[in-house]
Write a protein that holds these residues in place. Sequence first.
Motif, PDB file in Angstrom:
ATOM      1  N   VAL A 184       0.860  -1.182   0.000  1.00 17.33           N
ATOM      2  CA  VAL A 184       0.000   0.000   0.000  1.00 17.33           C
ATOM      3  C   VAL A 184       0.893   1.229   0.000  1.00 17.33           C
ATOM      4  O   VAL A 184       1.727   1.414   0.884  1.00 17.33           O
ATOM      5  CB  VAL A 184      -0.941   0.028   1.227  1.00 17.33           C
ATOM      6  N   GLY A 185       0.738   2.040  -1.025  1.00 25.45           N
ATOM      7  CA  GLY A 185       1.509   3.267  -1.145  1.00 25.45           C
ATOM      8  C   GLY A 185       0.595   4.451  -1.359  1.00 25.45           C
ATOM      9  O   GLY A 185      -0.623   4.343  -1.268  1.00 25.45           O
ATOM     10  N   GLY A 186       1.190   5.571  -1.677  1.00 21.32           N
ATOM     11  CA  GLY A 186       0.415   6.787  -1.855  1.00 21.32           C
ATOM     12  C   GLY A 186       0.954   7.886  -0.964  1.00 21.32           C
ATOM     13  O   GLY A 186       1.881   7.673  -0.177  1.00 21.32           O
ATOM     14  N   SER A 187       0.362   9.039  -1.074  1.00 24.36           N
ATOM     15  CA  SER A 187       0.920  10.196  -0.376  1.00 24.36           C
ATOM     16  C   SER A 187       0.491  10.305   1.074  1.00 24.36           C
ATOM     17  O   SER A 187       1.287  10.676   1.936  1.00 24.36           O
ATOM     18  CB  SER A 187       0.556  11.477  -1.128  1.00 24.36           C
ATOM     19  N   LYS A 188      -0.782   9.965   1.375  1.00 22.91           N
ATOM     20  CA  LYS A 188      -1.291  10.251   2.711  1.00 22.91           C
ATOM     21  C   LYS A 188      -1.924   9.038   3.393  1.00 22.91           C
ATOM     22  O   LYS A 188      -2.702   8.307   2.777  1.00 22.91           O
ATOM     23  CB  LYS A 188      -2.326  11.382   2.637  1.00 22.91           C
ATOM     24  N   THR A 228       0.544 -14.910  -2.778  1.00 24.65           N
ATOM     25  CA  THR A 228      -0.429 -13.937  -3.282  1.00 24.65           C
ATOM     26  C   THR A 228       0.049 -12.527  -2.944  1.00 24.65           C
ATOM     27  O   THR A 228       0.521 -12.275  -1.834  1.00 24.65           O
ATOM     28  CB  THR A 228      -1.821 -14.170  -2.656  1.00 24.65           C
ATOM     29  N   LEU A 229      -0.097 -11.627  -3.921  1.00 25.13           N
ATOM     30  CA  LEU A 229       0.248 -10.216  -3.740  1.00 25.13           C
ATOM     31  C   LEU A 229      -0.949  -9.356  -4.124  1.00 25.13           C
ATOM     32  O   LEU A 229      -1.558  -9.567  -5.173  1.00 25.13           O
ATOM     33  CB  LEU A 229       1.444  -9.836  -4.615  1.00 25.13           C
ATOM     34  N   ILE A 230      -1.268  -8.389  -3.270  1.00 23.98           N
ATOM     35  CA  ILE A 230      -2.278  -7.401  -3.621  1.00 23.98           C
ATOM     36  C   ILE A 230      -1.628  -6.030  -3.483  1.00 23.98           C
ATOM     37  O   ILE A 230      -1.012  -5.728  -2.459  1.00 23.98           O
ATOM     38  CB  ILE A 230      -3.541  -7.546  -2.751  1.00 23.98           C
ATOM     39  N   TRP A 231      -1.761  -5.208  -4.528  1.00 24.88           N
ATOM     40  CA  TRP A 231      -0.964  -3.978  -4.617  1.00 24.88           C
ATOM     41  C   TRP A 231      -1.856  -2.772  -4.884  1.00 24.88           C
ATOM     42  O   TRP A 231      -2.618  -2.750  -5.830  1.00 24.88           O
ATOM     43  CB  TRP A 231       0.067  -4.133  -5.742  1.00 24.88           C
ATOM     44  N   ASN A 232      -1.714  -1.753  -4.037  1.00 21.88           N
ATOM     45  CA  ASN A 232      -2.426  -0.494  -4.240  1.00 21.88           C
ATOM     46  C   ASN A 232      -1.519   0.673  -3.853  1.00 21.88           C
ATOM     47  O   ASN A 232      -1.298   0.922  -2.674  1.00 21.88           O
ATOM     48  CB  ASN A 232      -3.716  -0.453  -3.415  1.00 21.88           C
ATOM     49  N   GLY A 233      -0.972   1.353  -4.842  1.00 24.08           N
ATOM     50  CA  GLY A 233      -0.158   2.534  -4.586  1.00 24.08           C
ATOM     51  C   GLY A 233       1.325   2.315  -4.800  1.00 24.08           C
ATOM     52  O   GLY A 233       1.856   1.250  -4.478  1.00 24.08           O
ATOM     53  N   PRO A 234       2.043   3.312  -5.349  1.00 29.99           N
ATOM     54  CA  PRO A 234       3.474   3.191  -5.633  1.00 29.99           C
ATOM     55  C   PRO A 234       4.336   3.342  -4.384  1.00 29.99           C
ATOM     56  O   PRO A 234       3.879   3.791  -3.336  1.00 29.99           O
ATOM     57  CB  PRO A 234       3.724   4.343  -6.612  1.00 29.99           C
ATOM     58  N   LEU A 235       5.609   2.982  -4.525  1.00 31.87           N
ATOM     59  CA  LEU A 235       6.558   3.045  -3.419  1.00 31.87           C
ATOM     60  C   LEU A 235       7.256   4.400  -3.320  1.00 31.87           C
ATOM     61  O   LEU A 235       7.884   4.715  -2.315  1.00 31.87           O
ATOM     62  CB  LEU A 235       7.614   1.945  -3.565  1.00 31.87           C
ATOM     63  N   GLY A 236       7.162   5.183  -4.397  1.00 29.46           N
ATOM     64  CA  GLY A 236       7.789   6.498  -4.417  1.00 29.46           C
ATOM     65  C   GLY A 236       7.073   7.385  -5.417  1.00 29.46           C
ATOM     66  O   GLY A 236       6.038   7.015  -5.969  1.00 29.46           O
ATOM     67  N   VAL A 237       7.649   8.553  -5.669  1.00 27.99           N
ATOM     68  CA  VAL A 237       7.050   9.481  -6.627  1.00 27.99           C
ATOM     69  C   VAL A 237       7.501   9.034  -8.023  1.00 27.99           C
ATOM     70  O   VAL A 237       8.398   9.624  -8.631  1.00 27.99           O
ATOM     71  CB  VAL A 237       7.478  10.927  -6.330  1.00 27.99           C
ATOM     72  N   PHE A 238       6.848   7.964  -8.515  1.00 30.77           N
ATOM     73  CA  PHE A 238       7.321   7.259  -9.707  1.00 30.77           C
ATOM     74  C   PHE A 238       7.227   8.079 -10.981  1.00 30.77           C
ATOM     75  O   PHE A 238       7.839   7.737 -12.001  1.00 30.77           O
ATOM     76  CB  PHE A 238       6.525   5.957  -9.883  1.00 30.77           C
ATOM     77  N   GLU A 239       6.445   9.157 -10.963  1.00 32.17           N
ATOM     78  CA  GLU A 239       6.249   9.931 -12.187  1.00 32.17           C
ATOM     79  C   GLU A 239       7.543  10.556 -12.708  1.00 32.17           C
ATOM     80  O   GLU A 239       7.670  10.831 -13.904  1.00 32.17           O
ATOM     81  CB  GLU A 239       5.222  11.050 -11.959  1.00 32.17           C
ATOM     82  N   LEU A 240       8.507  10.797 -11.802  1.00 33.01           N
ATOM     83  CA  LEU A 240       9.763  11.426 -12.204  1.00 33.01           C
ATOM     84  C   LEU A 240      10.952  10.538 -11.828  1.00 33.01           C
ATOM     85  O   LEU A 240      11.139  10.207 -10.661  1.00 33.01           O
ATOM     86  CB  LEU A 240       9.933  12.786 -11.513  1.00 33.01           C
ATOM     87  N   ALA A 257      -0.814 -12.159  -8.523  1.00 30.19           N
ATOM     88  CA  ALA A 257      -0.624 -10.729  -8.264  1.00 30.19           C
ATOM     89  C   ALA A 257      -1.821  -9.938  -8.772  1.00 30.19           C
ATOM     90  O   ALA A 257      -2.095  -9.905  -9.976  1.00 30.19           O
ATOM     91  CB  ALA A 257       0.651 -10.232  -8.927  1.00 30.19           C
ATOM     92  N   VAL A 258      -2.540  -9.315  -7.852  1.00 26.85           N
ATOM     93  CA  VAL A 258      -3.713  -8.508  -8.178  1.00 26.85           C
ATOM     94  C   VAL A 258      -3.425  -7.071  -7.757  1.00 26.85           C
ATOM     95  O   VAL A 258      -2.996  -6.819  -6.630  1.00 26.85           O
ATOM     96  CB  VAL A 258      -4.970  -9.039  -7.459  1.00 26.85           C
ATOM     97  N   ALA A 259      -3.663  -6.138  -8.674  1.00 29.99           N
ATOM     98  CA  ALA A 259      -3.363  -4.734  -8.391  1.00 29.99           C
ATOM     99  C   ALA A 259      -4.525  -3.861  -8.845  1.00 29.99           C
ATOM    100  O   ALA A 259      -5.324  -4.257  -9.688  1.00 29.99           O
ATOM    101  CB  ALA A 259      -2.084  -4.310  -9.111  1.00 29.99           C
TER     102      ALA A 259
END
Length: 398
Positions: A194-198, A314-326, A351-353
Amino acid sequence: MTFKTLDDLTDLSGKTALVRVDFNVPVEDGKITDDTRLRVALPTIERLQKLGAKVALLAHFDRPKGKVVPEMSLKFVAPALSELLGVTVAFADDCVGKDAADVLKLVPQGGVALLENVRFHAGEEKNDPEFAAELAKLGDLYVNDAFSAAHRAHASTEGVAKLLPAYAGESMRRELDALNAALGQPERPVIGIVGGSKVSTKLDLLKNLVGKLDALAIGGGMANTFLFAQGVDVGGSLCEKDLKDTALEILAEAEAKGCKILLPVDVVVATEFKVNAAHRTFMTGTPLSDQDKIFDAGPRSAENLKKEIAASRTLIWNGPLGVFELPPFDAATVDVAKFAASQTKSAKLVAVAGGGDTVAALNHAGVIEDMSFVSTAGGAFLEWMEGKELPGVRALEN
């Protein structure tokens, strides 16, 4: 949960299937910029056509708030859908009443009609029984193929399902099967990312997952709040310091329930946010200045997470680990995503995302086709992960 699918249908000659789809597509200068949501609906439409049914499509576009807004008409979708299906898709200027009924009379068996934006009627979002009844008059059976709208108890997603024999479409079935494989009846061990800003936007999610996962990796800006709660210096990084106690409560609950929490052990730090900014990698706990900002998990953190994934089924993924856009702040997300994809391709991992940023991050890593399932449903996917009941799915239950 059990629900009827299109496998339960045989000959639909003389029948009209009322199908809820998600055609809320991105548009620029009047043209569809991404037709993914149209393509996702094709298997359901084509299967119903082969069964001999007339197919009447219900959808929304944008937020007209119960009023007719001409620029929010779905009419522009009909030609694009016609091209994909290889047949002319008729268009009705309303989704209920005489206009809709007259168009459907002219559509041959096996033909397709797109009805006007259901949100032009206030009764749609209010789940008004009378409006649902008007929709139901147009069909003999109802098919929901819009998981992305299933978290809303609207007339076209929940109300009409109570009035007609209701089935899950092909896209809906794939989504529900994948979600069941991830959290319903998963192969263990199960790990989540689980990633994301807040943290504040994902409190319900975190609290639900720590009771269901064997391990949970927290990344992105959210990780800073957990690190800060543990007394780690995060410099001038994004951090919800007022949620310190909440973060500690989540960590305590995870420990009590046997869910291993993975936080970054090293971080990538820069003083400015731009492409290829000067950056350094520090072990967590290293004193930082107010100008230092954490923008990504470090390589050791990525390696630790890969080891945990390798030990999971099993992996469930929601949100990046860093500011991946740059770049270079995409490194940890890309590294872990490619590893997860390789494990999935070799049948070692399911793997479900899902979630907007997650889909973009996996696309960026070039692995979206290699994951077991990637949901584009956004809000519905997140609410499902939070353990909330989805009205549009519940309405399909046998």
